[in-house]
Design a protein around this motif. Sequence first.
Motif, mmCIF file in Angstrom:
data_model
loop_
_atom_site.group_PDB
_atom_site.id
_atom_site.type_symbol
_atom_site.label_atom_id
_atom_site.label_comp_id
_atom_site.label_asym_id
_atom_site.label_seq_id
_atom_site.Cartn_x
_atom_site.Cartn_y
_atom_site.Cartn_z
ATOM 1 N N THR A 177 11.979 17.939 112.712
ATOM 2 C CA THR A 177 12.491 16.878 111.853
ATOM 3 C C THR A 177 11.529 15.703 111.904
ATOM 4 O O THR A 177 10.758 15.567 112.849
ATOM 5 N N ALA A 178 11.535 14.916 110.852
ATOM 6 C CA ALA A 178 10.675 13.732 110.839
ATOM 7 C C ALA A 178 11.329 12.685 109.953
ATOM 8 O O ALA A 178 11.715 13.001 108.827
ATOM 9 N N TYR A 179 11.476 11.510 110.430
ATOM 10 C CA TYR A 179 12.051 10.363 109.698
ATOM 11 C C TYR A 179 13.502 10.578 109.295
ATOM 12 O O TYR A 179 14.127 9.676 108.773
ATOM 13 N N GLY A 180 14.023 11.777 109.475
ATOM 14 C CA GLY A 180 15.421 12.063 109.149
ATOM 15 C C GLY A 180 15.805 11.815 107.712
ATOM 16 O O GLY A 180 16.853 11.247 107.435
ATOM 17 N N PRO A 181 14.982 12.202 106.715
ATOM 18 C CA PRO A 181 15.382 11.934 105.328
ATOM 19 C C PRO A 181 16.525 12.851 104.907
ATOM 20 O O PRO A 181 16.641 13.963 105.418
#
Length: 730
Positions: A661-665
């Motif tokens: 996951t990244a930045y949780g968009p």
Amino acid sequence: MNTLPEPALPSSPTAPRRRVRIDEDSGTVLLRTARSAYVFRVDRAAGTVRHVHWGAPVPLADAVALPLWSENDNSFAGPWDGTEEYPVDGGARFGAPALEVRFADGSSPVEPRVQDVVLLGDDHVAVHLRDRTRPLAWQLHYRVPSDGDVVERWTEIAHTGTPEDGDVLLSRYACAHWPLPQRPDWRLSAVHGEWSAEGRLQRSGLPFGETTLGSRRGHTGHHASPWIALDPRDTGEEHGEVWVVALASSGSWRISAQRTAAGRTGVLVGEGHEGAELNLRPGGRHRTPVSPALYSSDGFGGASRSFHRHLRAHVLPHAQELRPVLYNSWEATWFEVSEENQIALARRAAAVGAELFVLDDGWFRGREDDRAGLGDWTPHPERFPRGLRPLSDEVHRLGMAFGLWVEPEMVNADSDLYRAHPDWVLHLPDRTTTELRHQMVLDFSRSEVTDWALGRLRRLVTENAVDFLKWDFNRSFTEAGRHAGGPDARRVHIEHARGLYRVLDQLRAEFPRLRIEACAGGGGRVDVGILHRTDQVWTSDNTDAVDRLRIQHGFSQLYPARVMSAWVTDSPNPLTGRVVPLRFRFHSAMAGVLGLGGDLTRWTDAELAEAAELVRTYKEIRPVIQRGEQFRLLSPEDGLLTAVQYVEDDRTVVLIWRPSTAYGPPQPPLRLRGLEPGARYRDEDTGREWSGATLMAFGLPLPELPPGDCASALVRLRRVVSAARPEPAA
Ligand code: DGJ
């Protein structure tokens, strides 16, 4: 020499008739597949077979009138280059040839003459050619299997002379040349990789000149797979034109895409690599393997589905049979197998729902590690003092089938077989025999070697009630020549695989219920040829569920989920050290033929219970995964999410993975494919209903994924109102 994959099975009685049409006056031959046309013209006066069209369907009336393409007329041009169905080395031809020979007097040029065009059924035509004066004839075969988009081609080459003519050496003997239409630009798709990293999809512009993929290893290879796809650079996953060319062969091979400056592009495909020559004696014949190829106007996804359908309908044995959930002991016990530890694993495997238990490497005499034992296929006296039968019986008593690992094409120097037959391995008199993984390759082009292998396998299967063989192959060829020398000493590069096919075919004929998994250190021998005589393939030795998403993505470009064996193994993964939740590991492996490969004796009760529930779920969705149409909704390269959808009749299954996951968009809805717009679909777990149109246009609202890395979900939808029934008024 008819040991290669037969062309597709006879047409079904319901298939439309006359897939091959011939216009005698113009010499035009039109091949009609379900959604494409392939047209060539036989020019008897010029002695050539020229390509006319391959792509969307055209009527015969137009096909006969389509002009032939010709290069500019100048004294440097090869006027037919890129447009012949089977270019030879000879005359004003300057591209790489499909057929290149050396006659006994050392000369090479071939001068083709057309002898005949022979209709061999509603779906099969052959063009017979011969050299104008020399003792050489060849037949171009075209066959259109029923109900699909594939055209199959192969070539038979014959020495038609007498002993006075001497031998003819074939240095190029392609199955086919597949000319492509004219487009301003081309892109090539193929997979590359290595051990434990197979199937990495690459797409790049096709340069002018010759771009060649192949194997010089005597087997298909991890580093490439014998197929390529070409598109005019504007094709996407679900739209646009694609041409796919493959090869049904498991030895060394070569596929070249040639792009001429004059604007023609074509694909040469065949067995053998540069220098692997074949000698034809007078009266001798050589039949190439089949090259299946197709055109699709539905993007890369459409081309893959079309090829999967072809494999299921015409190539895989028992394609309708659902593959069982297997347990394999390799990553649990490695070489340290024993009757006791295998029975302990088998009991756990049965309890979580496995249907087939496979005893991997280490079970035979001398096999403490990979240094010894290959070739001596009798049970290890200390590890299996009572032989394998008690384990096999226990596995059967537990309700599972019994599978056994073998590597029949290999031998260790430290083995009784090698001591008795040192001359059976690939070797050359004054060269050092290279050992890789401490083993050597048995020369399966020799009938005494294949007879021995067949005899050993026959005994193993009979004595131990074996239902399934995992057939491994763990090194590439070196010193691959013939001891006695000769002009074609390297023919073992193609004939070893033919020997392998003979053994597999014979074994299957004698044991019709025996099933076989092809393996070569993972995916080192995956091709249409091996899939014709095995039931599934071991995709990769990399069982990391995240890495597998990429490997499986590449695999799926040509091969269907029905043959893609995938295990759930331990976490951290023994190869990569990655920690992955059990559910994600399962969801990753559920995208193909689910198996288990971890040390179940170390799994907690909670893990075993979760595994049992997930195996139950897999069995329930298995027909959709293994028999359905596959849509790659989001590729591992597309962003955070990867998703694959399978559709069979009224059911659809979606697997979604978020490896990291990244930045949780927030994730946008997932637009599904292949549904009936007017039908309604119910989510079998939540009960929510959506119309097919909504699911494809707006998308499936994503189920909530657990937070963090390695999150995944499985969605099952069932059609509840068919499109045929009008929806009730609002
Ligand atoms: C390579 C295979 O891919 C593995 O799964 C395992 O069977 C080993 N060989 C055993 O030597």
